[in-house]
Design a protein around this motif. Sequence first.
Motif, PDB file in Angstrom:
ATOM      1  N   LEU A  63       0.816  -1.213   0.000  1.00 28.62           N
ATOM      2  CA  LEU A  63       0.000   0.000   0.000  1.00 28.62           C
ATOM      3  C   LEU A  63       0.853   1.266   0.000  1.00 28.62           C
ATOM      4  CD1 LEU A  63      -2.780  -1.060   2.521  1.00 28.62           C
ATOM      5  CD2 LEU A  63      -2.740  -1.302   0.056  1.00 28.62           C
ATOM      6  N   GLU A  64       2.149   1.089   0.236  1.00 30.58           N
ATOM      7  CA  GLU A  64       3.032   2.259   0.268  1.00 30.58           C
ATOM      8  C   GLU A  64       3.432   2.676  -1.147  1.00 30.58           C
ATOM      9  OE1 GLU A  64       4.250   3.446   3.514  1.00 30.58           O
ATOM     10  OE2 GLU A  64       2.526   2.202   4.031  1.00 30.58           O
ATOM     11  N   ASP A  65       3.265   1.759  -2.080  1.00 32.03           N
ATOM     12  CA  ASP A  65       3.703   2.007  -3.444  1.00 32.03           C
ATOM     13  C   ASP A  65       2.901   3.145  -4.073  1.00 32.03           C
ATOM     14  OD1 ASP A  65       4.345   2.036  -6.068  1.00 32.03           O
ATOM     15  OD2 ASP A  65       4.193  -0.141  -6.368  1.00 32.03           O
ATOM     16  N   PHE A  68      -6.432   0.217  -5.973  1.00 31.37           N
ATOM     17  CA  PHE A  68      -6.167  -1.035  -5.274  1.00 31.37           C
ATOM     18  C   PHE A  68      -7.281  -2.028  -5.518  1.00 31.37           C
ATOM     19  CE2 PHE A  68      -3.890   2.180  -2.838  1.00 31.37           C
ATOM     20  CZ  PHE A  68      -2.634   1.621  -2.856  1.00 31.37           C
ATOM     21  N   VAL A 102     -13.513  -0.193  -0.873  1.00 32.78           N
ATOM     22  CA  VAL A 102     -13.129   0.524   0.343  1.00 32.78           C
ATOM     23  C   VAL A 102     -11.912   1.428   0.101  1.00 32.78           C
ATOM     24  CG1 VAL A 102     -12.337   0.277   2.720  1.00 32.78           C
ATOM     25  CG2 VAL A 102     -14.081  -1.278   1.823  1.00 32.78           C
ATOM     26  N   LEU A 103     -10.883   0.870  -0.507  1.00 34.03           N
ATOM     27  CA  LEU A 103      -9.624   1.621  -0.617  1.00 34.03           C
ATOM     28  C   LEU A 103      -9.683   2.722  -1.671  1.00 34.03           C
ATOM     29  CD1 LEU A 103      -7.031  -1.277  -0.380  1.00 34.03           C
ATOM     30  CD2 LEU A 103      -7.866   0.179   1.453  1.00 34.03           C
ATOM     31  N   ASN A 104     -10.396   2.468  -2.767  1.00 35.77           N
ATOM     32  CA  ASN A 104     -10.423   3.478  -3.823  1.00 35.77           C
ATOM     33  C   ASN A 104     -11.565   4.454  -3.656  1.00 35.77           C
ATOM     34  OD1 ASN A 104      -8.414   1.886  -4.873  1.00 35.77           O
ATOM     35  ND2 ASN A 104      -9.754   0.887  -6.342  1.00 35.77           N
ATOM     36  N   GLY A 108     -14.021   4.408  -0.904  1.00 33.17           N
ATOM     37  CA  GLY A 108     -14.626   4.636   0.412  1.00 33.17           C
ATOM     38  C   GLY A 108     -16.103   4.295   0.368  1.00 33.17           C
ATOM     39  N   PHE A 142     -15.192   0.241  11.167  1.00 29.18           N
ATOM     40  CA  PHE A 142     -13.841   0.718  10.835  1.00 29.18           C
ATOM     41  C   PHE A 142     -13.434   1.815  11.815  1.00 29.18           C
ATOM     42  CE2 PHE A 142     -14.662  -0.440   6.115  1.00 29.18           C
ATOM     43  CZ  PHE A 142     -14.341  -1.752   6.380  1.00 29.18           C
ATOM     44  N   GLU A 199     -10.436   1.967  14.529  1.00 28.30           N
ATOM     45  CA  GLU A 199      -9.450   3.043  14.539  1.00 28.30           C
ATOM     46  C   GLU A 199      -9.328   3.683  15.912  1.00 28.30           C
ATOM     47  OE1 GLU A 199      -9.587   4.682   9.962  1.00 28.30           O
ATOM     48  OE2 GLU A 199     -10.676   5.737  11.514  1.00 28.30           O
ATOM     49  N   ASN A 246     -10.889  -3.482   4.089  1.00 25.15           N
ATOM     50  CA  ASN A 246     -10.128  -2.310   4.522  1.00 25.15           C
ATOM     51  C   ASN A 246      -8.681  -2.715   4.803  1.00 25.15           C
ATOM     52  OD1 ASN A 246      -9.201   0.121   5.420  1.00 25.15           O
ATOM     53  ND2 ASN A 246     -11.038   0.589   6.605  1.00 25.15           N
ATOM     54  N   TRP A 256      -5.967  -1.277   4.311  1.00 27.61           N
ATOM     55  CA  TRP A 256      -5.080  -0.259   4.856  1.00 27.61           C
ATOM     56  C   TRP A 256      -5.132  -0.262   6.382  1.00 27.61           C
ATOM     57  CZ3 TRP A 256      -5.985   5.071   6.629  1.00 27.61           C
ATOM     58  CH2 TRP A 256      -4.799   5.808   6.695  1.00 27.61           C
ATOM     59  N   ARG A 261     -19.037   9.313   4.684  1.00 31.17           N
ATOM     60  CA  ARG A 261     -18.390   8.138   4.108  1.00 31.17           C
ATOM     61  C   ARG A 261     -16.978   7.976   4.659  1.00 31.17           C
ATOM     62  NH1 ARG A 261     -18.931  10.434  -1.870  1.00 31.17           N
ATOM     63  NH2 ARG A 261     -20.883  11.025  -0.909  1.00 31.17           N
ATOM     64  N   MET A 262     -16.388   6.822   4.363  1.00 28.00           N
ATOM     65  CA  MET A 262     -15.024   6.549   4.800  1.00 28.00           C
ATOM     66  C   MET A 262     -14.044   7.328   3.935  1.00 28.00           C
ATOM     67  SD  MET A 262     -14.310   4.112   7.011  1.00 28.00           S
ATOM     68  CE  MET A 262     -12.731   3.582   6.342  1.00 28.00           C
ATOM     69  N   ALA A 263     -12.948   7.728   4.543  1.00 29.68           N
ATOM     70  CA  ALA A 263     -11.862   8.275   3.734  1.00 29.68           C
ATOM     71  C   ALA A 263     -11.155   7.083   3.105  1.00 29.68           C
ATOM     72  CB  ALA A 263     -10.907   9.037   4.618  1.00 29.68           C
ATOM     73  N   SER A 264     -11.231   6.956   1.795  1.00 28.82           N
ATOM     74  CA  SER A 264     -10.559   5.818   1.167  1.00 28.82           C
ATOM     75  C   SER A 264      -9.061   6.103   1.115  1.00 28.82           C
ATOM     76  CB  SER A 264     -11.092   5.599  -0.238  1.00 28.82           C
ATOM     77  OG  SER A 264     -10.640   6.632  -1.075  1.00 28.82           O
ATOM     78  N   LEU A 265      -8.303   5.035   1.031  1.00 31.79           N
ATOM     79  CA  LEU A 265      -6.849   5.192   1.001  1.00 31.79           C
ATOM     80  C   LEU A 265      -6.419   6.099  -0.149  1.00 31.79           C
ATOM     81  CD1 LEU A 265      -4.022   4.550   1.858  1.00 31.79           C
ATOM     82  CD2 LEU A 265      -4.182   2.364   0.700  1.00 31.79           C
ATOM     83  N   ILE A 266      -7.042   5.893  -1.307  1.00 31.26           N
ATOM     84  CA  ILE A 266      -6.692   6.711  -2.468  1.00 31.26           C
ATOM     85  C   ILE A 266      -6.951   8.190  -2.160  1.00 31.26           C
ATOM     86  CG2 ILE A 266      -7.469   7.263  -4.819  1.00 31.26           C
ATOM     87  CD1 ILE A 266      -5.657   4.855  -4.763  1.00 31.26           C
ATOM     88  N   ASN A 267      -8.079   8.468  -1.500  1.00 32.61           N
ATOM     89  CA  ASN A 267      -8.389   9.857  -1.176  1.00 32.61           C
ATOM     90  C   ASN A 267      -7.476  10.410  -0.090  1.00 32.61           C
ATOM     91  OD1 ASN A 267     -10.297  10.660  -3.000  1.00 32.61           O
ATOM     92  ND2 ASN A 267     -12.000   9.784  -1.843  1.00 32.61           N
ATOM     93  N   ARG A 276      -4.401   9.658   0.238  1.00 36.77           N
ATOM     94  CA  ARG A 276      -3.182  10.029  -0.489  1.00 36.77           C
ATOM     95  C   ARG A 276      -3.365  11.329  -1.251  1.00 36.77           C
ATOM     96  NH1 ARG A 276      -0.940   5.141  -3.948  1.00 36.77           N
ATOM     97  NH2 ARG A 276      -0.186   3.784  -2.304  1.00 36.77           N
TER      98      ARG A 276
END
Lengths: 664, 260
Positions: A251-253, A259, A376-378, A380, A390, A394, A478, A480, B192-198, B200
């Motif tokens: 995920l650091e890339d 994703f 989720v990652l792209n 949300g 989630f 956190e 999730n 991340w 909504r969730m903060a997505s990883l892409i967002n 970044r």
Amino acid sequence: MLSQWVTAVLLVLAFGLFSYNFWKLLQIILAGASRDVWNAYHLRLKAVIDQVVLHKKLFRQGVPGLIHFLIFWGFVILSAGTLEWMYMGLTGGGKFDFLGRTGYGLFLLSQDWFNSFVLAAILVAFWRRLVVKPQRMRDNSSKSRADAYFILALIGGLVATSLLCHAIEIQNYGDKALPSFQVFSSLLAGVLPELTTGGWIYQASWWLHLLIVLVFLNYLPFSKHLHVILAFPNVFFSKVKARGELSTPDLEDESIEEFGAERVENLPWTSLLDAFACTECGRCNEFCPTASTGKALKPKTLMIDLRAAATRRKSLYQQNIEGNAALAALQEETLVPNTFSDQFVWDCTTCGACVEACPVMIDHVDAIVEMRRALVLNRGSNPDEATNVFRNFETSSNPWGLSEESRQDWLVQQGVPLFENSEDFDYLYYIGCAGSFDERNRKVVDSVIKLLKKAEVKFGILGKEEKCNGETARRMGNEWLAQQMMQTTVELLNGKAVKKVITSCPHCFNTLKNEYPAFGGQYEVIHHSEVLDSLIQEGRIQPKKSVSDSLTYHDSCYIGRYNDIYDQPRRALQSVSEKKLIEMPRSRDKGFCCGAGGGRMWLEETTGTRINANRADEIIQSGAKRVGVGCPFCMTMITDGLKSKEREDIVVQDLAEVIAEAVD
Amino acid sequence: MTLKIGVLVKQVPDTNSKIQLQGDQIDASGLKFVVNPYDEFGVEEALKTKEIWEKAGQKVETVAVLLGPKAAQKALRDVLAVGLDRGVHILDEEGKASDPKSVSEALKTVCQEEGFHLIFAGKQAVDSDSHATAQMLAEHLKIPHVGVVSKIDFEGKEMAQVERAVDGGSKEIFKLKLPALITANKGLNKMRMASLINIRKAAKKEVKEVPLPSVQADWKVRSWSLPSERAAVKMIEGDMNTQAAELVRLLKEEAKVIGS
Ligand code: SF4
Ligand code: SF4
């Protein structure tokens, strides 16, 4: 001479056409994301031997398993006959008699037996489809059904023409045709009227046989019988690491902009190979809790629709997209919602029943998690209830969002020792969130601790230092958050030089055991059912009385199917039970999920009937007075399921509680 | 032309974290700070509105506006990660804007410059609970405003119909002409969730820092004190009559909740 030329031209055309279509198919499959598969050859070979050669999974259901086994081996052996057929056509009548009388005789014998076997099996298969109609075939599309009949007819024609030609050869050539090796063909020769090899019946059968072979070959790439070709590579390239280990993306890339599987080609090519290797047999649906309760998700549909979506996108890989509006629009299409609905993707409990059932080793769960990751990652984009969990992870590192301070405080107050370093303790008892916060499951922990103490096991707990290990967040896509949680716990455990861990929750168990090594955490992880079983075996726990109620055991997916722990909990329960443990119809590797896995514990179940109610029915029917579980989430789900059926009289207990009761 | 939607965001202590004092001032070191939960509804509503309008072919930019010390910028990044386009941070290191009036004046300057077509805010901030800043801002900007809203339907880009619950389970429904300011209540949506892409992308989004305009605060909290520990439960003994008499005496003399 002419017939030799005709044969040659037919073969070249048929193989040429096949190669062309197969190449196009390969392009579609290989458009998927890369995956390293050139490793662990011994495991891959073992999978091939188990599943292709021995049909282990197919034999989960005896009769259909046996039929397929016969058809498969018949097919392999008859393929040798097909080679002879082609050889005969190309040489103008040559046979494999260069094998010598005995060798060729045996060859003919194998053909004769298998032609007859397969013919019989085909007739049974027709009968099953037309008369018996098993449940799992009923939801097949009409295309899929037509496909099945067509293929069965082709194979039937193949063996029938072969038998017929051999019989006529026996009539004409007598002993030269080695009738003593061909029992069934000889029988047929006896009952048939006199025919000649030059006559039209023989000639027509001979050419029909060859044509069927060539038609079959070219029909394959467009039918579910593609599995004849793809099952073998699919099994060979199937997942060799632990089934319970999900992939770990970097995920650091910073160069990665998306994703998970946003689009078909983001799935690893092995998943696309899965989709094309699917035989549409429906075994996955039969065991799937969501398909069994009328929900959107059906694992077979997952594969069929994935195949359709991948095929649809083929023009993307084969044509120039630039300036082509239609292709650009196609490029934009995403798996969710264009191919699958959100509901479809979020329905899955990741129970693995489909994976376990699939005879060609398809992995549905990995594909589903990849799609969740994309959501989720792209984007949300996930159910609101997921957002809540989630957040709770956190802020408080537990799904309820309860204060971390109160984690295990009741145990600390009781003086259960805190694990400081591995010199003082043999085991870390990693209790998990449910055992730490949920009232009912705290009682299970009490029982485990009581038994461990009784057996003088040296163990410590983490108290409020313990954190959620990330399993649920990971299965909810999730990645991340999950990776942060996994790293945190690995650091915590490594900091205390932990070597052996006892868990009560099968989800903790699977992640600590199978997923932590990739994060630098190498531990010997043991579920409490294993510990208690071996303590009883060693006599360190000695039950004083036994339970007189009839008992059954509900398998948890994550210790059962994911980690093959079936016998230990049963043996432990049996050791304190007067009566023989009742087995439910869906048990062990066919166990039915309680509905809580894959984060479903935290999501509303609003479509179809309830999974836990379905399981509760089975428990009620088993006649058991008590049901043993080995998982905190099963505990909650099964209890609620029985409550919904107003059968609170059936007691749900963790096996540790049942044993603790017998020890007093 | 791009329409701008402003979202007022405040950073507040997490209501779950325990407030501790150092002397008569709050000790911030042990506190966890978060985006004011009611502001989250505003953030989500801005994103939703943007989606609706953009579907109809209108370009929309969403701008988060925050007033506070440099450290509070985290809250701004958090809402950018959820999807807002850029942020404006009015720096107030010493807490000069100490009351709703001064904060709303400071916000007014930024909002006027930006020319927002619509402004969302939480109905109140959960730290000071003044319930006043957004309302005052609407007055300064001379635009219509409805507070404590739990449902919004747009009619095109110029009108909105909003709903809010009033006592007794009934609802008030307003029609409101934009530009306008709306403060959000629970139930409007869920952020909504903060997505990883967002997340970044958020690191690369623009956050403009502007100095605090000269504003005049009318009041400032001088000192804080914690509520006194709750006294232990007292058991009253004796027969029914003595118990009743003793209870009345205690309520009068010790708890002082009933007059004599
Ligand atoms: S993992 Fe379980 S719920 Fe998910 S598709 Fe497979 S069988 Fe169905
Ligand atoms: S995925 Fe496997 S089990 Fe399911 S229909 Fe296809 S081949 Fe059969």
